[in-house]
Write an enzyme that holds these catalytic residues in place. Structure first.
Site, mmCIF file in Angstrom:
data_model
loop_
_atom_site.group_PDB
_atom_site.id
_atom_site.type_symbol
_atom_site.label_atom_id
_atom_site.label_comp_id
_atom_site.label_asym_id
_atom_site.label_seq_id
_atom_site.Cartn_x
_atom_site.Cartn_y
_atom_site.Cartn_z
ATOM 1 C CB SER A 70 -0.963 0.009 1.194
ATOM 2 O OG SER A 70 -2.048 -0.845 0.952
ATOM 3 C CE LYS A 73 -4.409 1.920 -0.768
ATOM 4 N NZ LYS A 73 -3.870 0.659 -0.285
ATOM 5 C CB SER A 128 -4.644 1.905 3.590
ATOM 6 O OG SER A 128 -3.781 1.317 2.642
#
Length: 479
Positions: A70, A73, A128
Site C-alpha cells: 500500500s 498509494k 488505505s
C-alpha cells in the site's frame, strides 16, 4: 646503526612526498570512511533520504526490486494532486468498489456514492482505502489502466529505474514492483507538495454524511510511529510527521516514514520487513535509520553562499545586473540547503553552477535559468534551481547586446575552470618529484661508495697488522 637510520629517514621522506603529491593532484583516490555504521535491520531493503536536498544518508539493497503493497498509494495521491482539484466530486462506480480481494482495506464505499477529491485522498492515505484509489483513478483518467499509465510516466519523470505499477492500490500483482530508492524519490516528490504534507500529517479525519452513508466516514492514520497503536504503542516516534503503511502476505511489511527534527526533514523507506509483533520489525528498522540520520548529519542553509557564488562568478550574463547581491535578479529556492556529516563544514563541499541554454518555467511559475549543485566526496548533497526575475534596474543589457556574454557564461560554467593551471601545477610537481628521485638515488650511491672505501681501508689495515707479526719479514720490509 646510525647509517641505517639515516637511510630510513630518506626513505620515509620520499614516501611522504609521494603521498602529498598524489593526494594534492588527485592521481590516486583518497581513502573514504564508511558512510554509515552497520545496522541490523529486519527489512530486505531500506533507504534514508533528506527530503529537501535528496541526499541519501543510508541505504541497504536500495535498488533491489520489491513488492510495495500500500505504499503505492503515495504515487496514487501524488498523481491525483497534479491532475485534479480538491473540490472535484467523485462518483464511485460499482467496479471500483467491488473489484477487490477479500480483506483489502476499505472504508465501505458504496456504488454511486459521491465524495470530494479532498475527502477521497484522505481516505486513500490515512485509511488505505483500496476502493477509493480505484474511484479516484476512474474519475481522473477514465479507467484504472489509463491512470496506471500516468503513474508509470510520473515514475520515469522522477528518475525511477526499477519501478513498474500495475494497479492504483498496491494489492499484489507480479508485475507491480518498485525499489526502496525509487520509492524514496516518489515519497520525497510528494512531500515537497504542501497539500500532500498536510494530508499525510493528519492523524484523524471525518467525512461528513454522503448520499450513501448517513453517518459519513471516520478513520485515523494507520502509521504506528505517528499514531500510537493500542497493540504496540511503544513504536510511537515523537519526530514522525506522517507516512504510509503497507502489507500483504506476499509483499510482507513495507513502510514510508517522514520525520522532522529541528530544521531537517527525512524520509525513510523499508521494504519486506518483519511484523510489528516481531522484536525487529518495520518500526524498529525505521526508528534506527532515522535516529542515525539525525545523530550524524546536519543541514546547512545555502542562501548566502549560493548568492555569492552565482552573483560573482557569473555576474555578466543577460540575467544578472552589475550591482550587488541584494539587487540581483537571480535567486534560488527558499530554504535551500545541503546535508553533510556533523563534523564537515559547508566550505568542504564542492560547488558547481550551471546555466541552461534555454530557460524553463518552474512549478511555481518562476523562470528557471540554471542550477547550483553541491557535492561531497563525489556525492550530491544538495543544491537549488537558479531563478531569474527581472527588476527595474539598469544593466549592461540596456546599452549592449548581452547574448554573447550569456553564451560565454554557459560555456565557462560547463567546463573545468583553468585546466592549464592544473596542468602547470601537475607538471611542476612531477618535475620536483623527478629531481628528488635523482637526488635520492645519487645520495644512496654516494653513501654506498663511501662505505666501500671504508671497508677497503679497514681490510688493508688488518692485513698490515697480520704481516707485521712475523718478525724478520717485517724488519726486512722496514729496511
Amino acid at each position: 646503526m646510525g647509517k641505517i637510520m639515516t637511510k630510513k629517514k630518506y626513505f620515509v621522506n620520499f614516501l611522504c612526498l609521494l603521498f602529498v603529491f598524489f593526494n594534492v593532484f588527485g592521481i590516486v583516490p583518497r581513502p573514504i570512511k564508511a558512510e554509515a555504521k552497520r545496522m541490523s535491520l529486519s527489512a530486505e531493503s531500506a533507504i534514508l533520504m533528506d527530503v529537501q536536498s535528496g541526499a541519501i544518508l543510508y541505504q541497504k539493497n536500495m535498488d533491489k526490486q520489491e513488492y510495495p503493497a500500500s505504499i503505492t498509494k503515495i504515487m496514487t495521491t501524488l498523481v491525483a494532486l497534479e491532475n485534479s482539484s480538491m473540490s472535484e466530486t467523485i462518483t464511485f462506480s460499482e467496479s471500483a468498489v467491488t473489484n477487490l480481494e477479500s480483506g483489502a482495506s476499505n472504508i465501505n464505499t458504496k456504488p454511486g456514492e459521491k465524495m470530494s477529491m479532498e475527502d477521497s485522498l484522505y481516505a486513500v492515505m490515512l485509511a488505505s482505502a483500496n476502493e477509493v484509489c480505484n474511484g479516484v483513478a476512474e474519475h481522473i483518467a477514465g479507467s484504472i489502466d489509463n491512470y496506471v499509465d500516468l503513474m508509470n510516466k510520473k515514475a520515469k519523470e522522477l528518475g525511477c529505474t526499477g519501478t513498474h505499477f500495475a494497479n492504483t492500490n498496491g494489492l499484489w500483482m507480479e508485475n507491480h514492483y518498485t525499489t526502496a530508492h525509487d520509492m524514496a524519490l516518489i515519497a520525497r516528490a510528494a512531500y515537497l507538495r504542501p497539500d500532500f504534507a498536510k494530508i499525510t500529517g493528519t492523524k484523524k479525519y471525518y467525512i461528513e454524511k454522503t448520499n450513501k452513508a448517513k453517518d459519513g466516514h471516520y478513520f485515523q492514520n494507520h502509521h504506528g510511529m505517528f499514531v500510537a497503536n493500542p497493540s504496540y504503542p511503544q513504536y510511537e516516534y515523537k519526530y514522525c510527521v506522517g507516512g504510509k503503511t503497507g502489507f500483504t502476505s506476499k509483499c510482507r511489511y513495507t513502510l514510508v516514514t517522514y520525520a522532522k527534527k529541528n530544521d531537517m526533514t527525512l524520509v525513510s523507506v523499508v521494504m519486506r520487513a518483519d511484523s510489528p509483533w516481531d522484536p525487529a520489525n518495520e518500526y524498529t528498522d525505521s526508528t534506527k535509520i532515522l535516529n542515525y540520520g539525525f545523530e550524524n548529519y546536519a543541514r546547512h542553509n545555502i542562501q548566502d553562499d549560493a548568492a555569492k557564488e552565482i552573483n560573482s562568478k557569473y555576474l555578466f550574463t543577460r540575467y544578472s545586473p552589475y550591482y550587488n547581491q541584494s539587487t540581483s535578479s537571480l535567486t534560488i529556492d527558499d530554504g535551500a540547503g545541503v546535508i553533510l556529516p556533523k563534523n564537515v563544514g559547508l566550505d568542504q563541499a564542492e560547488k558547481k553552477v550551471e546555466y541552461f541554454p534555454e530557460p524553463s518555467q518552474g512549478s511555481d511559475g518562476r523562470q528557471v535559468i540554471g542550477k547550483i549543485t553541491y557535492t561531497y566526496k563525489n556525492k550530491e548533497v544538495g543544491g537549488s534551481n537558479i531563478y531569474y526575475a527581472a527588476k527595474n534596474l539598469p544593466t549592461l543589457n540596456d546599452s549592449i547586446n548581452m547574448s554573447e556574454w550569456f553564451e560565454d557564461a554557459v560555456e565557462e560554467a560547463n567546463k573545468e575552470p583553468f585546466p592549464w593551471v592544473k596542468a602547470i601545477l601537475i607538471g611542476l610537481g612531477g618535475l620536483v618529484l623527478v629531481v628528488f628521485i635523482i637526488w635520492f638515488i645519487q645520495k644512496l650511491r654516494a653513501e654506498r661508495e663511501q662505505r666501500l672505501r671504508k671497508n677497503r681501508y679497514k681490510r688493508s689495515r688488518r692485513n698490515t697488522r697480520r704481516v707485521g707479526g712475523s718478525g724478520s719479514s717485517m724488519d726486512y720490509r722496514r729496511r
